[in-house]
Design an enzyme around this catalytic site. Structure first.
Site, mmCIF file in Angstrom:
data_model
loop_
_atom_site.group_PDB
_atom_site.id
_atom_site.type_symbol
_atom_site.label_atom_id
_atom_site.label_comp_id
_atom_site.label_asym_id
_atom_site.label_seq_id
_atom_site.Cartn_x
_atom_site.Cartn_y
_atom_site.Cartn_z
ATOM 1 N N TYR A 1 0.815 -1.040 0.011
ATOM 2 C CA TYR A 1 -0.218 -0.029 0.217
ATOM 3 C C TYR A 1 0.843 1.347 -0.030
ATOM 4 O O TYR A 1 0.934 1.971 -0.917
ATOM 5 C CB TYR A 1 -0.831 0.059 1.251
ATOM 6 N N ILE A 2 1.597 1.333 1.026
ATOM 7 C CA ILE A 2 2.439 2.719 0.963
ATOM 8 C C ILE A 2 3.624 2.605 0.081
ATOM 9 O O ILE A 2 3.979 3.833 -0.646
ATOM 10 C CB ILE A 2 2.969 3.157 2.458
ATOM 11 N N ASN B 1 8.055 -10.047 -1.433
ATOM 12 C CA ASN B 1 7.684 -11.337 -1.566
ATOM 13 C C ASN B 1 6.115 -11.495 -1.666
ATOM 14 O O ASN B 1 5.725 -12.965 -1.670
ATOM 15 C CB ASN B 1 8.122 -12.185 -0.093
ATOM 16 N N SER C 1 6.166 3.833 12.910
ATOM 17 C CA SER C 1 4.937 4.046 13.270
ATOM 18 C C SER C 1 4.774 4.880 14.608
ATOM 19 O O SER C 1 5.693 4.684 15.457
ATOM 20 C CB SER C 1 4.120 2.748 13.532
ATOM 21 N N TYR D 1 3.553 -6.461 17.245
ATOM 22 C CA TYR D 1 3.882 -5.706 15.918
ATOM 23 C C TYR D 1 4.588 -4.328 16.340
ATOM 24 O O TYR D 1 5.808 -3.922 15.823
ATOM 25 C CB TYR D 1 2.503 -5.506 15.246
ATOM 26 N N LYS E 1 8.410 -2.765 15.424
ATOM 27 C CA LYS E 1 8.981 -1.298 14.926
ATOM 28 C C LYS E 1 10.017 -0.495 15.779
ATOM 29 O O LYS E 1 10.827 -0.066 15.539
ATOM 30 C CB LYS E 1 7.566 -0.301 14.719
ATOM 31 N N PHE F 1 -15.533 1.161 17.757
ATOM 32 C CA PHE F 1 -15.050 0.462 18.955
ATOM 33 C C PHE F 1 -15.025 1.471 19.965
ATOM 34 O O PHE F 1 -13.913 2.192 20.309
ATOM 35 C CB PHE F 1 -13.653 -0.183 18.578
ATOM 36 N N ARG G 1 -7.534 10.047 15.998
ATOM 37 C CA ARG G 1 -6.277 9.873 15.373
ATOM 38 C C ARG G 1 -5.924 10.797 14.194
ATOM 39 O O ARG G 1 -6.604 11.978 14.096
ATOM 40 C CB ARG G 1 -6.266 8.513 14.557
ATOM 41 N N ASP H 1 -6.237 -0.178 21.830
ATOM 42 C CA ASP H 1 -6.332 0.979 21.453
ATOM 43 C C ASP H 1 -6.241 1.987 22.147
ATOM 44 O O ASP H 1 -6.641 1.913 23.567
ATOM 45 C CB ASP H 1 -8.024 1.398 21.053
HETATM 46 C C1 UD1 Z 1 -3.204 0.747 13.917
HETATM 47 C C2 UD1 Z 1 -2.278 0.191 14.892
HETATM 48 C C3 UD1 Z 1 -1.080 0.993 14.732
HETATM 49 C C4 UD1 Z 1 -0.612 0.537 13.247
HETATM 50 C C5 UD1 Z 1 -1.892 0.975 12.301
HETATM 51 C C6 UD1 Z 1 -1.551 0.456 10.791
HETATM 52 C C7 UD1 Z 1 -3.314 -0.222 17.065
HETATM 53 C C8 UD1 Z 1 -3.411 -0.030 18.596
HETATM 54 N N1 UD1 Z 1 -2.698 0.375 16.408
HETATM 55 O O1 UD1 Z 1 -3.738 1.881 14.174
HETATM 56 O O2 UD1 Z 1 0.200 0.543 15.469
HETATM 57 O O3 UD1 Z 1 0.531 1.122 12.905
HETATM 58 O O4 UD1 Z 1 -2.963 0.398 12.540
HETATM 59 O O5 UD1 Z 1 -2.094 -0.870 10.378
HETATM 60 O O6 UD1 Z 1 -3.902 -1.336 16.781
HETATM 61 N N2 UD1 Z 1 -11.802 1.707 14.431
HETATM 62 C C9 UD1 Z 1 -13.314 1.511 14.574
HETATM 63 N N3 UD1 Z 1 -13.775 0.469 13.764
HETATM 64 C C10 UD1 Z 1 -12.918 -0.241 13.012
HETATM 65 C C11 UD1 Z 1 -11.548 -0.085 12.770
HETATM 66 C C12 UD1 Z 1 -11.294 0.812 13.690
HETATM 67 O O7 UD1 Z 1 -13.994 1.977 15.387
HETATM 68 O O8 UD1 Z 1 -13.661 -1.092 12.279
HETATM 69 C C13 UD1 Z 1 -11.251 2.531 15.275
HETATM 70 C C14 UD1 Z 1 -10.153 2.363 16.106
HETATM 71 O O9 UD1 Z 1 -10.757 1.791 17.569
HETATM 72 C C15 UD1 Z 1 -9.330 3.570 16.245
HETATM 73 C C16 UD1 Z 1 -9.492 4.020 14.776
HETATM 74 O O10 UD1 Z 1 -10.468 3.498 14.333
HETATM 75 O O11 UD1 Z 1 -10.044 4.479 17.107
HETATM 76 C C17 UD1 Z 1 -8.484 3.966 13.710
HETATM 77 O O12 UD1 Z 1 -8.321 2.528 13.780
HETATM 78 P P1 UD1 Z 1 -6.953 1.760 12.936
HETATM 79 O O13 UD1 Z 1 -7.454 2.215 11.453
HETATM 80 O O14 UD1 Z 1 -7.365 0.274 13.158
HETATM 81 O O15 UD1 Z 1 -5.787 2.460 13.200
HETATM 82 P P2 UD1 Z 1 -5.020 2.535 14.717
HETATM 83 O O16 UD1 Z 1 -5.445 1.465 15.772
HETATM 84 O O17 UD1 Z 1 -5.113 3.822 14.944
#
Ligand code: UD1
Length: 344
Positions: A15-16, A36, A129, A154, A158, A223, A236, A303
């Site tokens: 992706y990135i 890979n 990250s 994970y 990093k 969540f 975020r 989270d």
């Molecule tokens: C996550 C990882 C981070 C990683 C990044 C890249 C954690 C704590 N952090 O970031 O280390 O570098 O992914 O893959 O896992 N959310 C929902 N519903 C969903 C999915 C997400 O409500 O179905 C919310 C999460 O609670 C969060 C926000 O959306 O508050 C962002 O979530 P996400 O996109 O998974 O990223 P991070 O958790 O910030």
């Protein structure tokens, strides 16, 4: 036009990685990709050619296989820099299969550094990250904030990889490095030809949103709405992937031009703006005209409540700034989702 240098991009079909390859080619760097293909598709190479007019060199190779990697460097003596993306990145899976994550993410970096030293390749940009900061004590978080207890295997890979690079440099090896700490990369290339293609059920918010909007998922689960934020959902810093890719080009130029201040530098890559999950959902609805079916559920373990970047150091030193708005970025994610589903 003459090439500015040849860059090895590990994980360059991901992706990135793929967005960064496009920006490197746009800026007249030569690119060789190794990947890979464990979480990406070779078809991305044709998409990169359609966008840039250049199909990058590609070698399917696992960085954990050091003999293969040595052979690759021996055959590609013109490489002067490396951008190292290749890694496993699913936080949840890493808690269930820690050894898989430690082996892959650490062995690959160690092999890469050893091969770079053997073949006199001096520059490395590492894909890190904001997870290294955990829940920071102060917001926005700048690069002087302490690295916290890891939230997952994970996240620990990093942190550890950053240390592996740092100690390798401090030991006097002829390497210069830049660690780029991403906040939350989202969106897709404006051509809608490349973007994020999660395998299976997406873990991250925006792919889950676009898959819900297109009907692959029934509903988005939010969540938790009991955090100490204005609407109760976590905050975020969502950064456009093309903006993020451009920062890599700036980082490579900084190393090649010897503009770095120390042998190993760290930069936060975000927008400097925090948004709640509900704000992202509503921005998506405004940007696309699609209504999202979502439901508030319990918190997701691991989270953090809120994290967003102080980007002033990256803005000043890299001469780079995230430019795209949240809405245009979410629209790009949606355009990619539609284009991808049309063809697959
Ligand atoms: C996550 C990882 C981070 C990683 C990044 C890249 C954690 C704590 N952090 O970031 O280390 O570098 O992914 O893959 O896992 N959310 C929902 N519903 C969903 C999915 C997400 O409500 O179905 C919310 C999460 O609670 C969060 C926000 O959306 O508050 C962002 O979530 P996400 O996109 O998974 O990223 P991070 O958790 O910030």
């Amino acid at each position: 036009m003459n090439s500015k240098g040849k860059i090895l991009v590990t994980g360059g079909t991901g992706y990135i990685g793929s967005h960064t390859v496009v920006e490197l080619l746009n800026e007249n760097y030569e690119v060789a990709i190794v990947d890979n293909l464990s979480n990406s598709d070779e078809g991305v190479l044709d998409k990169i050619r359609e966008i840039t007019g250049v199909k990058p060199e590609f070698c399917q190779l696992d960085l954990c296989d050091k003999d293969d990697l040595q052979e690759f460097f021996a055959k590609n003596r013109d490489i002067d820099s490396v951008i190292h993306f290749a890694a496993y990145k699913a936080v949840g899976e890493s808690t269930k299969k820690p050894l898989k994550y430690y082996r892959n993410n650490l062995v690959s970096t160690i092999n890469l550094l050893e091969c770079m030293i053997d073949h006199k390749v001096t520059n490395i940009v590492f894909s890190s990250s904001c997870t290294v900061y955990g829940q920071p004590d102060q917001l926005p978080v700048d690069e002087t904030a302490p690295v916290k207890e890891p939230l997952s295997p994970y996240g620990n890979t990093k942190q550890t990889n950053e240390r592996v690079i740092q100690y390798t440099i401090e030991a006097g090896n002829p390497i210069k490095g830049i660690s780029l700490r991403y906040f939350n990369p989202i969106g897709a290339h404006p051509s809608a030809k490349i973007g994020e293609i999660p395998r299976g059920v997406p873990n991250n918010l925006v792919p889950y949103i676009t898959q819900t909007a297109i009907g692959i998922r029934d509903e988005l689960k939010v969540f938790g709405n009991d955090y100490n934020t204005p609407d109760g959902t976590p905050i975020r810093d969502y950064i456009n992937v093309v903006d993020l890719a451009k920062a890599h080009v700036a980082a490579i130029a900084r190393l090649i031009d010897n503009k770095n201040k120390t042998a190993y530098e760290y930069f936060n890559l975000g927008t400097g703006r925090g948004n709640t999950v509900l704000e992202v959902i509503h921005a998506f609805e405004r940007a696309t005209g699609k209504k999202l079916n979502y439901k508030i559920v319990g918190r997701r373990p691991g989270d953090v409540e809120q994290v967003y970047a102080d980007t002033s150091y990256a803005n000043k030193e890299l001469g780079w700034k995230a430019e795209k708005t949240l809405e245009e970025t979410l629209r790009s994610a949606w355009e990619f989702e539609k284009a991808y589903r049309d063809k697959n």
